[in-house]
Design a protein around this motif. Structure first.
Motif, PDB file in Angstrom:
ATOM      1  N   PHE A 211      -5.105   6.100   1.244  1.00  0.00           N
ATOM      2  CA  PHE A 211      -6.337   5.954   0.475  1.00  0.00           C
ATOM      3  C   PHE A 211      -6.058   5.937  -1.028  1.00  0.00           C
ATOM      4  CE2 PHE A 211      -9.394   7.791   3.920  1.00  0.00           C
ATOM      5  CZ  PHE A 211      -9.180   6.650   4.669  1.00  0.00           C
ATOM      6  N   MET A 212      -5.034   6.668  -1.482  1.00  0.00           N
ATOM      7  CA  MET A 212      -4.661   6.612  -2.891  1.00  0.00           C
ATOM      8  C   MET A 212      -4.229   5.202  -3.276  1.00  0.00           C
ATOM      9  SD  MET A 212      -2.563  10.160  -3.598  1.00  0.00           S
ATOM     10  CE  MET A 212      -2.239   9.714  -5.316  1.00  0.00           C
ATOM     11  N   ALA A 213      -3.381   4.599  -2.450  1.00  0.00           N
ATOM     12  CA  ALA A 213      -2.906   3.251  -2.745  1.00  0.00           C
ATOM     13  C   ALA A 213      -4.060   2.256  -2.754  1.00  0.00           C
ATOM     14  CB  ALA A 213      -1.851   2.841  -1.716  1.00  0.00           C
ATOM     15  N   GLU A 214      -4.951   2.389  -1.771  1.00  0.00           N
ATOM     16  CA  GLU A 214      -6.110   1.489  -1.710  1.00  0.00           C
ATOM     17  C   GLU A 214      -6.988   1.631  -2.949  1.00  0.00           C
ATOM     18  OE1 GLU A 214     -10.156   0.944   0.993  1.00  0.00           O
ATOM     19  OE2 GLU A 214      -8.425   2.002   1.835  1.00  0.00           O
ATOM     20  N   ALA A 215      -7.243   2.874  -3.361  1.00  0.00           N
ATOM     21  CA  ALA A 215      -8.132   3.117  -4.498  1.00  0.00           C
ATOM     22  C   ALA A 215      -7.541   2.600  -5.800  1.00  0.00           C
ATOM     23  CB  ALA A 215      -8.426   4.612  -4.614  1.00  0.00           C
ATOM     24  N   THR A 216      -6.230   2.742  -5.993  1.00  0.00           N
ATOM     25  CA  THR A 216      -5.617   2.269  -7.233  1.00  0.00           C
ATOM     26  C   THR A 216      -5.713   0.758  -7.364  1.00  0.00           C
ATOM     27  OG1 THR A 216      -3.443   2.244  -6.147  1.00  0.00           O
ATOM     28  CG2 THR A 216      -4.008   4.194  -7.429  1.00  0.00           C
ATOM     29  N   VAL A 217      -5.503   0.044  -6.263  1.00  0.00           N
ATOM     30  CA  VAL A 217      -5.577  -1.417  -6.322  1.00  0.00           C
ATOM     31  C   VAL A 217      -7.022  -1.871  -6.522  1.00  0.00           C
ATOM     32  CG1 VAL A 217      -5.134  -3.547  -5.058  1.00  0.00           C
ATOM     33  CG2 VAL A 217      -3.493  -1.681  -4.951  1.00  0.00           C
TER      34      VAL A 217
END
Length: 380
Positions: A211-217
């Motif tokens: 979810f961190m990776a998704e949110a940053t993009v």
């Protein structure tokens, strides 16, 4: 199992996933209007959004109790509350009111989210079929539809006082389809067992990183294309759009892959795609190459979160399933609220290219977590 049969088998939680997607797709598309309406600058608006995390924190304790007490009605009643809460931003005209509304939205949305994931896990346990990916895919579909519908209504001249009540009514319309019989689990018989802390930590870590990776993009891809790669406004907007489209495609495809591989096998394969994709985007010389990177990352990252939740539910004892999923989900949701801020700090210090490269380093951590998870005792 085909996508249609998977949707039919889990039709009750599918309706709940769509309700949550309709809610947040509208709020995301209305962000410029809400921000201007309350008179907040960028930094203040970002801090106000943390109210959702505050409301969400109550879910950790409320969701398992709500599920046990309400049984088959827990999901439709939770969605009904979400439908009414989705109407509240129509009256958000000051910062304190907006903050309070986001707290309520975070709480009821988190409550519905935990219960619907628990329902999917229960159907998976009962049928032996993998269903988590197709349910999360329907969230992505509803999110996109809601955002497009909201944009069309804004273009037609409608304001928050019309758009939010309409969205709330659409959410309420899904509630009657969400009732499903649940298997009662007697908490009063047998020894009282503690929650599997190691399982919660490992699956929570996997979902958190995804979810961190998704949110940053989602938050920074447009800026990367416009500022780093000198793209125009339309080119920048296509960055997060590419991520959303490929995530929906990845989750539908993941439904078929999950029927042939274990959750851990899917997680490891998907992590490889996500790492390669974000590195391509970080090093991209043109927006077109960046789109390819974000698309590849979307295909990979789309299934990691759902598979982490599915793994937590499958390895949990039936009477602990909702409590375990609640804790794993809360850990994962933290990534949505804190990752964009951390990404901003990294971009300020190192630049966006290196900040995206750091996302790849964070994704690498999923591999050792998946091997530790393999060592956890498996529930028959």
């Amino acid at each position: 199992m085909s996508i249609l049969s998977a949707l039919a088998l889990s039709r009750a939680p599918v309706a709940a996933f769509m309700a949550v997607g309709l809610t947040w797709g509208c709020i995301a598309a209305m962000a410029p209007v809400l921000k201007a309406r309350i008179g907040a600058d960028d930094a203040t608006y970002g801090l106000l959004l943390l109210a959702t995390a505050i409301g969400l924190s109550f879910t950790l304790y409320l969701a398992p109790r709500w599920d046990r007490r309400m049984g088959a009605l827990a999901l439709p009643l939770g969605t009904a509350m979400l439908g009414f809460a989705a109407m509240l931003p129509a009256v958000a005209v000051t910062m304190p009111v907006f903050f309070a509304i986001l707290c309520v939205l975070g709480m009821v949305s988190g409550l519905t989210d935990v219960v619907m994931n628990a329902r999917v896990s229960e159907v998976e346990a009962r049928t032996g079929r993998s269903l988590m990916n197709v349910n999360h895919a329907m969230f992505s579909v509803a999110y996109a539809i809601s955002a497009l519908l909201t944009g069309a209504l804004r273009e037609a001249g409608f304001g928050p006082e019309v758009i939010f009540p309409l969205t709330g009514l659409l959410v309420l319309a899904t509630a009657p389809f969400q009732r499903m019989e649940v298997t009662p689990h007697d908490d009063t018989t047998g020894p009282v067992s503690r929650l599997p802390v190691a399982l919660v930590a490992l699956c929570g870590g996997i979902v958190l990183i995804a979810f961190m990776a998704e949110a940053t993009v989602e938050a920074w891809s447009a800026l990367h294309i416009e500022r780093t790669l000198s793209g125009g406004a339309a080119e920048g907007a296509f960055g997060p759009a590419m991520l959303g489209m490929t995530m929906a495609l990845g989750r539908f495809s993941g439904q078929a892959v999950a029927a042939r591989l274990s959750e851990l096998g899917v997680i490891r394969l998907a992590t490889s795609f996500a790492i390669l994709g974000v590195l391509i985007a970080a090093a991209a010389p043109t927006p077109l190459v960046a789109y390819a990177g974000f698309g590849l990352m979307g295909l990979g990252i789309s299934v990691i979160g759902p598979m982490g939740l599915a793994l937590a539910g499958r390895l949990s004892a039936p009477r602990q399933r909702t409590a375990v999923i609640a804790r794993v989900a809360i850990i994962g949701f933290l990534g949505f609220f804190f990752a964009p801020a951390l990404m901003g700090l990294g971009a300020q210090v190192m630049g966006l290219r290196w900040a995206f490269a750091c996302v790849a380093l964070i994704l690498v951590m999923i591999w050792p977590l998946s091997y530790f998870a393999k060592a956890q005792p498996r529930r028959p």
